[in-house]
Design an enzyme around this catalytic site. Sequence first.
Site, PDB file in Angstrom:
ATOM      1  CG  PHE A 128      -1.314   1.327   1.795  1.00 51.30           C
ATOM      2  CD1 PHE A 128      -2.226   1.988   0.651  1.00 51.30           C
ATOM      3  CD2 PHE A 128      -1.659   1.696   2.891  1.00 51.30           C
ATOM      4  CE1 PHE A 128      -2.964   3.221   1.124  1.00 51.30           C
ATOM      5  CE2 PHE A 128      -2.221   2.746   3.339  1.00 51.30           C
ATOM      6  CZ  PHE A 128      -2.789   3.670   2.512  1.00 51.30           C
ATOM      7  N   GLY A 154       2.079  -8.054  -0.226  1.00 45.11           N
ATOM      8  CA  GLY A 154       1.759  -7.056  -1.410  1.00 45.11           C
ATOM      9  C   GLY A 154       1.100  -7.472  -2.716  1.00 45.11           C
ATOM     10  CB  SER A 208       6.959  -4.299   8.037  1.00 48.96           C
ATOM     11  OG  SER A 208       6.385  -4.727   8.947  1.00 48.96           O
ATOM     12  CB  ALA A 249       8.000   2.601   7.549  1.00 48.47           C
ATOM     13  CE1 TYR A 304       4.061  -3.447  11.545  1.00 52.22           C
ATOM     14  CE2 TYR A 304       3.015  -2.410  13.470  1.00 52.22           C
ATOM     15  CZ  TYR A 304       3.379  -2.350  12.154  1.00 52.22           C
ATOM     16  OH  TYR A 304       3.271  -1.197  11.227  1.00 52.22           O
TER      17      TYR A 304
HETATM   18  P1  NAD Z   1       1.528  -3.409   2.919  1.00 60.04           P
HETATM   19  O1  NAD Z   1       1.400  -5.092   3.706  1.00 60.04           O
HETATM   20  O2  NAD Z   1       0.520  -3.017   2.127  1.00 60.04           O
HETATM   21  O3  NAD Z   1       2.931  -3.414   2.493  1.00 60.04           O
HETATM   22  C1  NAD Z   1       4.158  -4.067   2.907  1.00 60.04           C
HETATM   23  C2  NAD Z   1       4.794  -4.686   1.560  1.00 60.04           C
HETATM   24  O4  NAD Z   1       6.148  -5.105   2.312  1.00 60.04           O
HETATM   25  C3  NAD Z   1       4.068  -5.773   1.081  1.00 60.04           C
HETATM   26  O5  NAD Z   1       4.301  -5.503  -0.308  1.00 60.04           O
HETATM   27  C4  NAD Z   1       5.007  -6.893   1.262  1.00 60.04           C
HETATM   28  O6  NAD Z   1       5.150  -8.132   0.356  1.00 60.04           O
HETATM   29  C5  NAD Z   1       6.338  -6.426   1.639  1.00 60.04           C
HETATM   30  N1  NAD Z   1       7.250  -7.135   2.431  1.00 60.04           N
HETATM   31  C6  NAD Z   1       7.146  -7.709   3.592  1.00 60.04           C
HETATM   32  N2  NAD Z   1       8.095  -8.515   4.080  1.00 60.04           N
HETATM   33  C7  NAD Z   1       9.038  -8.317   3.128  1.00 60.04           C
HETATM   34  C8  NAD Z   1      10.454  -9.048   2.979  1.00 60.04           C
HETATM   35  N3  NAD Z   1      10.828  -9.807   3.748  1.00 60.04           N
HETATM   36  N4  NAD Z   1      11.126  -8.698   1.917  1.00 60.04           N
HETATM   37  C9  NAD Z   1      10.545  -7.845   0.840  1.00 60.04           C
HETATM   38  N5  NAD Z   1       9.311  -7.159   0.881  1.00 60.04           N
HETATM   39  C10 NAD Z   1       8.548  -7.618   2.102  1.00 60.04           C
HETATM   40  O7  NAD Z   1       1.752  -2.627   4.470  1.00 60.04           O
HETATM   41  P2  NAD Z   1       1.704  -0.935   4.249  1.00 60.04           P
HETATM   42  O8  NAD Z   1       0.511  -0.556   4.886  1.00 60.04           O
HETATM   43  O9  NAD Z   1       2.035  -0.567   3.126  1.00 60.04           O
HETATM   44  O10 NAD Z   1       2.852  -0.609   5.186  1.00 60.04           O
HETATM   45  C11 NAD Z   1       4.258  -0.155   4.839  1.00 60.04           C
HETATM   46  C12 NAD Z   1       5.107   0.097   5.932  1.00 60.04           C
HETATM   47  O11 NAD Z   1       4.514   1.319   6.399  1.00 60.04           O
HETATM   48  C13 NAD Z   1       5.298  -1.241   6.896  1.00 60.04           C
HETATM   49  O12 NAD Z   1       6.620  -1.010   7.573  1.00 60.04           O
HETATM   50  C14 NAD Z   1       4.469  -0.729   8.154  1.00 60.04           C
HETATM   51  O13 NAD Z   1       4.831  -1.148   9.388  1.00 60.04           O
HETATM   52  C15 NAD Z   1       4.526   0.715   8.055  1.00 60.04           C
HETATM   53  N6  NAD Z   1       3.357   1.474   8.472  1.00 60.04           N
HETATM   54  C16 NAD Z   1       2.122   1.418   7.895  1.00 60.04           C
HETATM   55  C17 NAD Z   1       0.945   1.958   8.512  1.00 60.04           C
HETATM   56  C18 NAD Z   1      -0.404   2.126   7.796  1.00 60.04           C
HETATM   57  O14 NAD Z   1      -1.204   2.661   8.453  1.00 60.04           O
HETATM   58  N7  NAD Z   1      -0.448   1.722   6.556  1.00 60.04           N
HETATM   59  C19 NAD Z   1       0.932   2.633   9.827  1.00 60.04           C
HETATM   60  C20 NAD Z   1       2.278   2.546  10.516  1.00 60.04           C
HETATM   61  C21 NAD Z   1       3.412   1.881   9.929  1.00 60.04           C
END
Ligand code: NAD
Length: 329
Positions: free
Chosen positions: A14, A39, A78, A117, A148
């Site tokens: 995302f 993803g 993540s 992040a 987490y």
């Molecule tokens: P998401 O699950 O949509 O995206 C995470 C992406 O990381 C996915 O595409 C996944 O395939 C990839 N990924 C996971 N482990 C991996 C690995 N070992 N190697 C390569 N790719 C890997 O989540 P998001 O909402 O886009 O979150 C992205 C980041 O932002 C994360 O680090 C999350 O902790 C942080 N975050 C998001 C939010 C939110 O509200 N969306 C809030 C706080 C923190």
Amino acid sequence: MKTERVLITGAAGFLGSHLCDRFIKEGYHVIGMDNFITGDKKNISHLTSNSNFEFIEHDVTKHIIIDGDLKYILHFASPASPIDYLKIPIQTLKVSSLGTHNCLGLAKNKNARFLIASTSEVYGDPLVHPQTENYRGNVNPIGPRGCYDEAKRFAEAITMAYHTYHKLETRIVRIFNTYGSRMRLNDGRVLPAFIGQALRGEDLTLFGDGSQTRSFCYVDDLVEGIYRLLLSDYALPVNIGNPNEITIKEFGDEIIKLTGTKQKMIYKPLPQDDPKQRQPDISIAKKLLRWEPKVNRADGLRITYAYFKSLSSDDLNKVEHKSFESYVK
Ligand code: NAD
Ligand code: UDP
């Protein structure tokens, strides 16, 4: 002038995919990296023919090799939804510990600026409200969210260690609940859960009595805040989020109104350690970055609902995103 290159991990997710769009728009060459564990290729399919975008399928917990220069590394890989990280706790711990270490090592090699992040979850179930960056949090390390929260706390610690010991340029963004297009409809987070349920004609599942609060930030605002933080010279953590706080029950009412569903909210047990309140104090971001959110929730929700409505019925009815078991080594 040579185009500067940026590595974005979690690019098929995302937030990662929206960041890829932003950096390409700013004239950078973006290298997206992802292993697709949570993803989706579709999130970056519009970029594959762009000569300023390249994609490397790779698990960042394994050694990362990139040829050539890198100006910035943004580590966004993540799992981010409680349902995801409950299913894959070990991968969640590894991506923010081993994965962050690998990204920092790469940043040191390339003399690149590194941004991690982080998350409001470092505050756990907070006893200080709203949450300021100097609040040290109330996290249960061994509870269901521990994999987490503690991994992100470790990620911040190792990032700061590279900053002080290796003099690496680093940035730490503590992201609060963010929403927008390309969230997975079935990732369990409250917004896609409620909208998905409304679209399928199901009741909305309200956890607990719905009095717990969250503060939802629209993705474009978040990306702007992250971009400004990256370009700043501030190495300490910065909250980026929208301080407009709402109870989850009120949020459910808003989704019912927005979607026009005839369904109701049904009560389910509150998951263990679910934070009771959450609101970012964004004074530092306001002062340092001259940033504050611009998109109000009504507008952001309208845009996001239009996105979810445009998805195929296959996406709408998919229960399981993918077989997590295939990743469990
Ligand atoms: P998401 O699950 O949509 O995206 C995470 C992406 O990381 C996915 O595409 C996944 O395939 C990839 N990924 C996971 N482990 C991996 C690995 N070992 N190697 C390569 N790719 C890997 O989540 P998001 O909402 O886009 O979150 C992205 C980041 O932002 C994360 O680090 C999350 O902790 C942080 N975050 C998001 C939010 C939110 O509200 N969306 C809030 C706080 C923190
Ligand atoms: N929630 C809910 N119904 C759902 C999904 C979530 O009531 O179907 C609640 C959840 O208990 C939490 C809030 O909504 O209090 C936000 O949950 P989410 O998983 O989106 O994010 P987080 O808890 O990590 O902030």
